[in-house]
Design an enzyme around this catalytic site. Structure first.
Site, mmCIF file in Angstrom:
data_model
loop_
_atom_site.group_PDB
_atom_site.id
_atom_site.type_symbol
_atom_site.label_atom_id
_atom_site.label_comp_id
_atom_site.label_asym_id
_atom_site.label_seq_id
_atom_site.Cartn_x
_atom_site.Cartn_y
_atom_site.Cartn_z
ATOM 1 N N ASP A 1 0.827 -1.206 0.000
ATOM 2 C CA ASP A 1 0.000 0.000 0.000
ATOM 3 C C ASP A 1 0.865 1.263 0.000
ATOM 4 O O ASP A 1 2.001 1.252 0.476
ATOM 5 C CB ASP A 1 -0.903 -0.019 1.247
ATOM 6 C CG ASP A 1 -2.115 0.894 1.072
ATOM 7 O OD1 ASP A 1 -2.322 1.402 -0.039
ATOM 8 O OD2 ASP A 1 -2.832 1.106 2.062
ATOM 9 N N HIS B 1 2.596 3.397 -8.943
ATOM 10 C CA HIS B 1 2.455 1.980 -9.282
ATOM 11 C C HIS B 1 3.654 1.514 -10.105
ATOM 12 O O HIS B 1 4.161 0.412 -9.913
ATOM 13 C CB HIS B 1 1.154 1.735 -10.053
ATOM 14 C CG HIS B 1 -0.085 2.064 -9.271
ATOM 15 N ND1 HIS B 1 -0.240 1.709 -7.960
ATOM 16 C CD2 HIS B 1 -1.230 2.718 -9.614
ATOM 17 C CE1 HIS B 1 -1.428 2.125 -7.515
ATOM 18 N NE2 HIS B 1 -2.041 2.758 -8.505
ATOM 19 N N LEU C 1 11.948 -19.883 -4.860
ATOM 20 C CA LEU C 1 10.830 -19.144 -4.252
ATOM 21 C C LEU C 1 9.544 -19.303 -5.070
ATOM 22 O O LEU C 1 9.584 -19.215 -6.299
ATOM 23 C CB LEU C 1 11.214 -17.655 -4.200
ATOM 24 C CG LEU C 1 10.144 -16.686 -3.741
ATOM 25 C CD1 LEU C 1 10.052 -16.680 -2.220
ATOM 26 C CD2 LEU C 1 10.437 -15.270 -4.240
HETATM 27 C C1 FPP Z 1 -1.879 0.142 -3.331
HETATM 28 O O1 FPP Z 1 -1.423 1.491 -3.312
HETATM 29 C C2 FPP Z 1 -1.355 -0.560 -4.490
HETATM 30 C C3 FPP Z 1 -2.132 -1.132 -5.467
HETATM 31 C C4 FPP Z 1 -3.600 -1.134 -5.455
HETATM 32 C C5 FPP Z 1 -1.511 -1.769 -6.624
HETATM 33 C C6 FPP Z 1 -0.263 -2.556 -6.347
HETATM 34 C C7 FPP Z 1 0.438 -2.749 -7.621
HETATM 35 C C8 FPP Z 1 1.791 -2.696 -7.785
HETATM 36 C C9 FPP Z 1 2.765 -2.548 -6.671
HETATM 37 C C10 FPP Z 1 2.384 -2.785 -9.136
HETATM 38 C C11 FPP Z 1 1.994 -3.986 -9.923
HETATM 39 C C12 FPP Z 1 2.411 -5.239 -9.308
HETATM 40 C C13 FPP Z 1 2.770 -6.325 -10.018
HETATM 41 C C14 FPP Z 1 3.014 -7.597 -9.270
HETATM 42 C C15 FPP Z 1 2.979 -6.315 -11.468
HETATM 43 P P1 FPP Z 1 -2.514 2.649 -3.388
HETATM 44 O O2 FPP Z 1 -2.710 3.014 -4.802
HETATM 45 O O3 FPP Z 1 -3.737 2.218 -2.668
HETATM 46 O O4 FPP Z 1 -1.777 3.787 -2.608
HETATM 47 P P2 FPP Z 1 -2.479 4.913 -1.718
HETATM 48 O O5 FPP Z 1 -3.053 4.199 -0.525
HETATM 49 O O6 FPP Z 1 -1.337 5.797 -1.359
HETATM 50 O O7 FPP Z 1 -3.512 5.593 -2.551
#
Ligand code: FPP
Length: 264
Positions: free
Chosen positions: A25, A42, A136
């Site tokens: 997150d 992201h 892994l």
């Molecule tokens: C949460 O941060 C993150 C996500 C909903 C997406 C996670 C995706 C990635 C790390 C990249 C893609 C991963 C792979 C495995 C290809 P948020 O957007 O909720 O952050 P915020 O809480 O600050 O708004």
């Protein structure tokens, strides 16, 4: 390795967690703090994924499970959802070869029927290519929800029980858990959530029953190998009693009734 229930049998534990599950997150806030569009977080998050996969493999973690997209993330603005889908495609195209070369086995769990056929095909190919690897096991949870998982497992179990006329029999953990999406892995030992919030957000609801929980204020793009080490160091200070007393843990008592129960 097959799934062993922590509520049926006291699991063996080790200094390095066998299974680490992560809610990544804080990507959006990482970007906003830099006056960048949310999606830049992201993109940066993928770099952090690469670093943590490598760090876990080096430290002997056997299973790493990352929550990439929850069943509730469809509620985000369309552009952000499309961006995440494209990022997923690019990551699959670019990273799978490297992961394979490093002996990583890749799995994706979640309701993939909602994804474009192209993504489904890439996932199938990545899983098949890396299926025999012994390093892994990296699991990406995509369109995953803990409640979805429990319901899909019950649906499969019920079909089986109906076919054999056993619908009225009590359900045993073993029979149910065999149908969970991650039946191939032990339950997570260590759950990490970055980004400062302290909640499970419908992640592996069943499987987190006895996981040690670790929360950090770091945003996911800033979560590096040193941050992983801090999480593992915290894990190593925890006494994992699984319902026993401290004295029993010290003597490594595995109660007979639990040890003699079914494992699966
Ligand atoms: C949460 O941060 C993150 C996500 C909903 C997406 C996670 C995706 C990635 C790390 C990249 C893609 C991963 C792979 C495995 C290809 P948020 O957007 O909720 O952050 P915020 O809480 O600050 O708004």
């Amino acid at each position: 390795m097959t799934y062993t229930s922590s509520t049926v049998r006291v699991p063996e534990t080790a200094a390095v967690p066998r299974h680490v599950a992560v809610i990544m997150d804080g990507n959006g806030r990482w970007a906003t703090a830099r006056r960048l569009p949310r999606v830049a977080g992201h993109t940066k998050g993928v770099d952090a994924v690469r670093a943590i996969v490598e760090a876990c493999a080096r430290r002997g973690v056997e299973y790493l499970t990352l929550f990439a997209f929850s069943s509730e993330n469809w509620r985000r603005p369309n552009e952000e959802v499309s961006f995440l889908m494209r990022l997923f495609v690019t990551a699959l195209e670019r990273e799978v070869g490297k992961m394979h070369a490093n002996g990583i086995r890749m799995r994706v769990v979640g309701d993939l029927s909602m994804f474009e056929p192209r993504i489904q095909e890439l996932v199938k190919r990545a899983e098949a290519k890396t299926a025999k690897n012994r390093g892994l096991t990296l699991t990406i949870a995509a369109n995953y929800g803990g409640r979805w998982d429990i319901l899909q497992a019950i649906t499969k179990l019920n079909a089986e029980r109906a076919a054999t006329g056993q619908l009225d029999e009590p359900i045993e953990e073993a029979a149910f858990a065999r149908h969970l999406a991650m039946a191939y892995a032990p339950e997570p030992d260590l759950f990490i959530r970055t980004g400062g919030e302290q909640r499970i957000s419908n992640f592996l609801l069943w499987q987190l029953a006895y996981a040690e929980l670790y929360f950090t204020d770091l945003f996911w793009p800033d979560f590096d190998a040193a941050a992983l080490d801090a999480a593992i160091a915290s894990y190593q200070t925890r006494e994992r009693r699984f319902g026993r007393t401290s004295a029993q843990v010290e003597e490594n008592v595995v109660p007979r009734d639990a040890a003699d129960s079914l494992s699966y």
